[in-house]
Design a protein around this motif. Structure first.
Motif, PDB file in Angstrom:
ATOM      1  N   ALA A  50      45.083  28.707  37.370  1.00  0.00           N
ATOM      2  CA  ALA A  50      46.285  28.031  37.864  1.00  0.00           C
ATOM      3  C   ALA A  50      46.498  28.309  39.349  1.00  0.00           C
ATOM      4  CB  ALA A  50      47.501  28.479  37.059  1.00  0.00           C
ATOM      5  N   VAL A  51      46.274  29.532  39.778  1.00  0.00           N
ATOM      6  CA  VAL A  51      46.458  29.871  41.195  1.00  0.00           C
ATOM      7  C   VAL A  51      45.437  29.151  42.059  1.00  0.00           C
ATOM      8  CG1 VAL A  51      46.280  31.770  42.862  1.00  0.00           C
ATOM      9  CG2 VAL A  51      47.605  32.066  40.767  1.00  0.00           C
ATOM     10  N   ALA A  54      46.421  25.549  42.302  1.00  0.00           N
ATOM     11  CA  ALA A  54      47.628  25.417  43.120  1.00  0.00           C
ATOM     12  C   ALA A  54      47.276  25.494  44.604  1.00  0.00           C
ATOM     13  CB  ALA A  54      48.644  26.491  42.751  1.00  0.00           C
ATOM     14  N   VAL A  58      48.043  22.727  47.431  1.00  0.00           N
ATOM     15  CA  VAL A  58      48.768  23.064  48.664  1.00  0.00           C
ATOM     16  C   VAL A  58      47.936  22.724  49.889  1.00  0.00           C
ATOM     17  CG1 VAL A  58      49.645  25.008  50.023  1.00  0.00           C
ATOM     18  CG2 VAL A  58      50.268  24.784  47.618  1.00  0.00           C
ATOM     19  N   TYR A 104      42.397  20.981  35.633  1.00  0.00           N
ATOM     20  CA  TYR A 104      43.082  22.139  35.058  1.00  0.00           C
ATOM     21  C   TYR A 104      42.975  22.133  33.531  1.00  0.00           C
ATOM     22  CZ  TYR A 104      46.506  25.471  33.556  1.00  0.00           C
ATOM     23  OH  TYR A 104      47.112  26.519  32.919  1.00  0.00           O
TER      24      TYR A 104
END
Length: 124
Positions: A50-51, A54, A58, A104
């Motif tokens: 998930a990081v 993300a 971003v 994901y």
């Protein structure tokens, strides 16, 4: 002579430890230290995924305003009569977010399958 109960033969394999897959499932169900370590590994893998994604979002979407600030000439480019920033932010962001979402889900399911295979794997 009194009746004796029938003799029962006990084999070591029958009273020994459960098979590895059964033991791993038992560890998970009982939530002992081994089960907790297995679950922490799965949670850590899912969180890391998930990081990472993300960060991709971003950088991908957050980098566009930076691109427009660094290269103002990009803001004047027109594609099919529409300014490029509007196309990138208004139209291009949706397929990008759908692709990241699909990635994901695909990678999270692979993490789950790897975890399941680890639990079911026989001991060597």
């Amino acid at each position: 002579m009194p009746d004796r109960p029938a003799r029962v033969r006990v084999v070591l394999a029958e009273v020994g430890r459960p098979r590895t897959a059964d033991r791993a499932r038992t560890d998970l169900a009982e939530q002992n230290q081994v089960g907790e370590a297995l679950l922490r590994g799965l949670i850590r893998a899912q969180f890391a995924l998930a990081v990472r994604l993300a960060v991709v979002v971003v950088v991908g979407l957050g980098g566009l305003p930076l691109l427009f600030a660094i290269a103002p000439s990009v803001t004047t480019v027109k594609v099919l009569g529409v300014n490029l920033p509007w196309l990138l932010l208004g139209v291009g962001s949706f397929p990008f977010l759908v692709a990241v979402g699909w990635a994901y889900v695909h990678l999270a399911e692979r993490n789950d399958q790897d975890f399941t295979a680890l639990v079911r794997r026989p001991e060597r």
